[in-house]
Design a protein around this motif. Sequence first.
Motif, PDB file in Angstrom:
ATOM      1  N   ARG A 150       0.505   8.341   6.346  1.00  0.00           N
ATOM      2  CA  ARG A 150       1.162   8.980   5.217  1.00  0.00           C
ATOM      3  C   ARG A 150       0.124   9.641   4.305  1.00  0.00           C
ATOM      4  NH1 ARG A 150       4.789   8.226   0.773  1.00  0.00           N
ATOM      5  NH2 ARG A 150       3.727   6.519  -0.232  1.00  0.00           N
ATOM      6  N   CYS A 151      -1.040   8.985   4.177  1.00  0.00           N
ATOM      7  CA  CYS A 151      -2.084   9.535   3.306  1.00  0.00           C
ATOM      8  C   CYS A 151      -2.735  10.763   3.913  1.00  0.00           C
ATOM      9  CB  CYS A 151      -3.161   8.497   3.030  1.00  0.00           C
ATOM     10  SG  CYS A 151      -2.552   7.106   2.113  1.00  0.00           S
ATOM     11  N   ILE A 152      -2.556  10.961   5.202  1.00  0.00           N
ATOM     12  CA  ILE A 152      -3.232  12.092   5.844  1.00  0.00           C
ATOM     13  C   ILE A 152      -2.239  12.914   6.647  1.00  0.00           C
ATOM     14  CG2 ILE A 152      -5.530  11.068   5.984  1.00  0.00           C
ATOM     15  CD1 ILE A 152      -4.794  10.245   8.857  1.00  0.00           C
ATOM     16  N   ARG A 153      -1.016  12.954   6.153  1.00  0.00           N
ATOM     17  CA  ARG A 153       0.026  13.668   6.900  1.00  0.00           C
ATOM     18  C   ARG A 153      -0.353  15.087   7.218  1.00  0.00           C
ATOM     19  NH1 ARG A 153       6.222  13.002   5.765  1.00  0.00           N
ATOM     20  NH2 ARG A 153       6.112  14.750   7.178  1.00  0.00           N
ATOM     21  N   GLU A 154      -1.086  15.705   6.314  1.00  0.00           N
ATOM     22  CA  GLU A 154      -1.410  17.110   6.526  1.00  0.00           C
ATOM     23  C   GLU A 154      -2.404  17.269   7.672  1.00  0.00           C
ATOM     24  OE1 GLU A 154      -2.852  15.231   4.482  1.00  0.00           O
ATOM     25  OE2 GLU A 154      -4.965  15.775   4.534  1.00  0.00           O
TER      26      GLU A 154
ATOM     27  N   ILE B  42      -2.490  15.310  10.545  1.00  0.00           N
ATOM     28  CA  ILE B  42      -2.007  14.892  11.859  1.00  0.00           C
ATOM     29  C   ILE B  42      -0.773  15.719  12.227  1.00  0.00           C
ATOM     30  CG2 ILE B  42      -2.914  12.561  11.603  1.00  0.00           C
ATOM     31  CD1 ILE B  42      -0.168  11.619  10.844  1.00  0.00           C
ATOM     32  N   SER B  43      -0.399  15.686  13.493  1.00  0.00           N
ATOM     33  CA  SER B  43       0.757  16.490  13.892  1.00  0.00           C
ATOM     34  C   SER B  43       2.045  15.816  13.421  1.00  0.00           C
ATOM     35  CB  SER B  43       0.774  16.661  15.411  1.00  0.00           C
ATOM     36  OG  SER B  43       0.962  15.417  16.044  1.00  0.00           O
ATOM     37  N   SER B  44       3.067  16.626  13.201  1.00  0.00           N
ATOM     38  CA  SER B  44       4.355  16.078  12.761  1.00  0.00           C
ATOM     39  C   SER B  44       4.899  15.084  13.772  1.00  0.00           C
ATOM     40  CB  SER B  44       5.375  17.192  12.573  1.00  0.00           C
ATOM     41  OG  SER B  44       5.015  17.995  11.502  1.00  0.00           O
TER      42      SER B  44
ATOM     43  N   TRP C 294       3.384  11.724  13.215  1.00  0.00           N
ATOM     44  CA  TRP C 294       3.916  11.064  12.019  1.00  0.00           C
ATOM     45  C   TRP C 294       5.325  10.541  12.270  1.00  0.00           C
ATOM     46  CZ3 TRP C 294       3.968   8.548   7.751  1.00  0.00           C
ATOM     47  CH2 TRP C 294       5.094   8.579   6.934  1.00  0.00           C
ATOM     48  N   ILE C 295       6.175  11.366  12.872  1.00  0.00           N
ATOM     49  CA  ILE C 295       7.564  10.958  13.075  1.00  0.00           C
ATOM     50  C   ILE C 295       7.633   9.728  13.981  1.00  0.00           C
ATOM     51  CG2 ILE C 295       9.761  11.668  14.123  1.00  0.00           C
ATOM     52  CD1 ILE C 295       9.195  14.483  13.033  1.00  0.00           C
TER      53      ILE C 295
ATOM     54  N   ASN D 113       6.499   6.720  11.928  1.00  0.00           N
ATOM     55  CA  ASN D 113       7.462   6.419  10.875  1.00  0.00           C
ATOM     56  C   ASN D 113       8.742   5.817  11.455  1.00  0.00           C
ATOM     57  OD1 ASN D 113       8.287   6.499   8.112  1.00  0.00           O
ATOM     58  ND2 ASN D 113       9.636   8.203   8.640  1.00  0.00           N
ATOM     59  N   GLN D 114       9.213   6.404  12.556  1.00  0.00           N
ATOM     60  CA  GLN D 114      10.424   5.896  13.198  1.00  0.00           C
ATOM     61  C   GLN D 114      10.245   4.456  13.643  1.00  0.00           C
ATOM     62  OE1 GLN D 114      11.119   8.578  16.415  1.00  0.00           O
ATOM     63  NE2 GLN D 114      13.083   9.240  15.627  1.00  0.00           N
TER      64      GLN D 114
END
Lengths: 309, 495
Positions: A94-98, A100-102, A105-106, A109-110
């Motif tokens: 979350r702190c480096i979302r920009e 990593i690829s979406s 992250w998804i 997170n899921q």
Amino acid sequence: MLSRVAHSIYWFGRYIERAEDIARCIDVNLQLQLDLPGEERPWEPVLQTVGDTEMFFKKYSHVTIQNALIFLTFDLENPNSILSCVAAARENARCIRESISSELWITVNQFYLKLKDPEVQKEALESPHNFYSKVKEFGQLTIGIIYGTMNHDLAWSFARLGTLLERADQTSRILDVKYYILLPDISMVGLVLDTVQWNAVLKSVSAFEMFRKRYSNTTPHNVAEFLLLSQEFPRSMRFCLDQAEWTLKNIALHHKANSNSLRLIGKIRADIDFTTIDEIIAEGLHEKIEKYQKHLAELGNWIWKDFFN
Amino acid sequence: MKFAHYDTEGFYDELCLPDGSPRPVAETLFSRINGLPEGEMQRRQKAAESAFFDNGITFAVYGSKDGKDKIIPFDVIPRIISAEDWKILDKGLRQRTAALNCFLNDIYGEKKILRDGIVPESLIRTCPAYRPQMENFTPPKGIWAHITGTDLVRDSDGTFYVLEDNMRCPSGVSYVLQNRQILKRTFPQVFSRCPIRPVDEYCVRLRESLEYLAEGIDSPKVVVLTPGVYNSAYYEHAYLAQQMGVDLVCGNDLIVKEKKVYARTTDGLVQVHVIYRRIDDDFLDPNVFRPDSVLGVPGLIEAYKAGNVALANAPGCGVADDKAIYTFVPDIIRYYLGEDPLISNVPTFVCEDSKQMKHVLENIDKMVVKATNESGGYGMLVGPKSTAEECAAFKKKILANPRNYIAQPMISLSRVPCIIDEKFEGRHVDLRPYIIQGKETYILPGGLTRVALKKGSVVVNSSQGGGCKDTWVLAENERAPEHGQARQWMEQQQQ
């Protein structure tokens, strides 16, 4: 890249790997239960591998499957439970979302949201094998997504470095604890139960089939050699250190060729490259592994000083 | 779920005519929805919501008890704007932002508009967002508000009004972009049959306009500055940085040395040329603004003034969206551009003027009263929806600090159908288009449609229980683009 981002992605790699390794340990112990009916499997070794028996006994007076599974899997107070690791990985992501690829992250997170769902926790206790397979799959999926969707640049290298160092550490821990538990007495070597349990050690790091391709019989000697010194098996300590050194070189060679982390990893890798299993056993497997773990911890500190500080 | 029994209840409805039949812009959508099997609409609404959770498109409400992230309520029925309506809005917004930029250049420079008595000087002096530190400074390329979000509302007769200008870090654009992604999955067939203007150019335009500020430097380093992961808009900061392909930084990732800004990287210090800052002025630089700020970067303003780094938006541009200055914007437009405003203001009473205050106090039960320097729906009173005691309490507040309040007559906001308890009901909406000022001015076709989901409510802010919708602006060419077989096949799979 930003030091803070490098730090987060390195720990992201470590936590994902740790979650997977804990699931592997648990899963194998559950399997053993089925192979050796009639006796309650001891869960202490697993608790010990993952790191915190003291904390466990502060919470529970005795070990049962149920409370061991809850402690190792869903207890947020246990920093090395699967949920804690996934939560920490997600927080880092979350702190480096920009960066990593979406898709990455998804996925994380899921999975995190799923683990937090009380229904899923109930299902995990009802059909644990199914659940722990899912955790392992998640670890593999995450690594695959990192590999397949992100630039193989610095960020990627830090994630990989985290994964490899964590894996080296976990494999050595598993071997250490099992060796200690399984060979309290030399006269037990070669009993049927013994073979079953050593096979279980191999299975816990997905090494059983690959091991069989190299060795015809499962002896403690062979297992230790395979898990520590194999040049081909992706979870052996030597393999992980080889790759970690290569990765660290890619990170550091341009700007920090004289860094202490690079020097230290070269030293550890060289030591493991030029040591035989007989020498290790003669020196004492437990002592040797302890020494490696100390070096790995020191390496972690140097990486922090060289790149994240 | 069908639209057959939809009742506009006498309000202006964005999608429906007074008799409940669809406006021309909504015909394709309505026929699609009416053709869906029973339960399908609810299923799609649910799928859209879970996509928000999976993406972690969440926000934190300050002061909420459980402290957990929530998704912003999302309704899958889009708001649709015709090409003709948009043409006017587009022109009007260009005009307004251009005039406000002239205004900012002027009041921090020559102050002609004050000397000419168009805007009272006292209003500037007492404006908390006015930064004397910026006097006589010209920001790179003379641009103050690089990114603006202007809140528009539509009254019962269909006229658009500007409700508010937002010139300090307006948020919400990431929702516009994500809402569109999700709606494309929800109504793929409608997208192929309707000329809906795409929005995904936004981040490219944003980066272009930021790099423009460092013209002359070969591949300038642009960063997004966030207060951090606990900020309610963190998701947006990360999303914009990711989509632009630039670093997202916190204050302590940056350091100022010899009036230059550097990022701390694994290779040592790297110079930063442009900062899209999502931190309020107050917290930007403890050496110049609030000394207790730990979010900002000490020395940043000195570097900025030395011309070594560009900031977007420029510190001090908040004075142009002060709610008391707002009343003067039509005059500001006439003064600088010599044109009449294309989009009107909502009639506004400034309480600092004692005559106007008297009127407000006497008619408070019919008015919406707002604090001039607050946002997010905080510090406001909706007269017609409040009790006599609440009104009386607010009167006291106004009397104690008249400068701090303005009042507007209650506008009957337009509505859009929403899915409420398994049927369609109208809910009030506003619209926030986003304007980027760079080499050219770019206006995102669409914007954030916020919707007050509580029945009868007109407060659309997410902090007050509002939700959002996708906003479709139709292209002038009403024919849908031609699609190849692959696209048609994909649609069939999704049906």
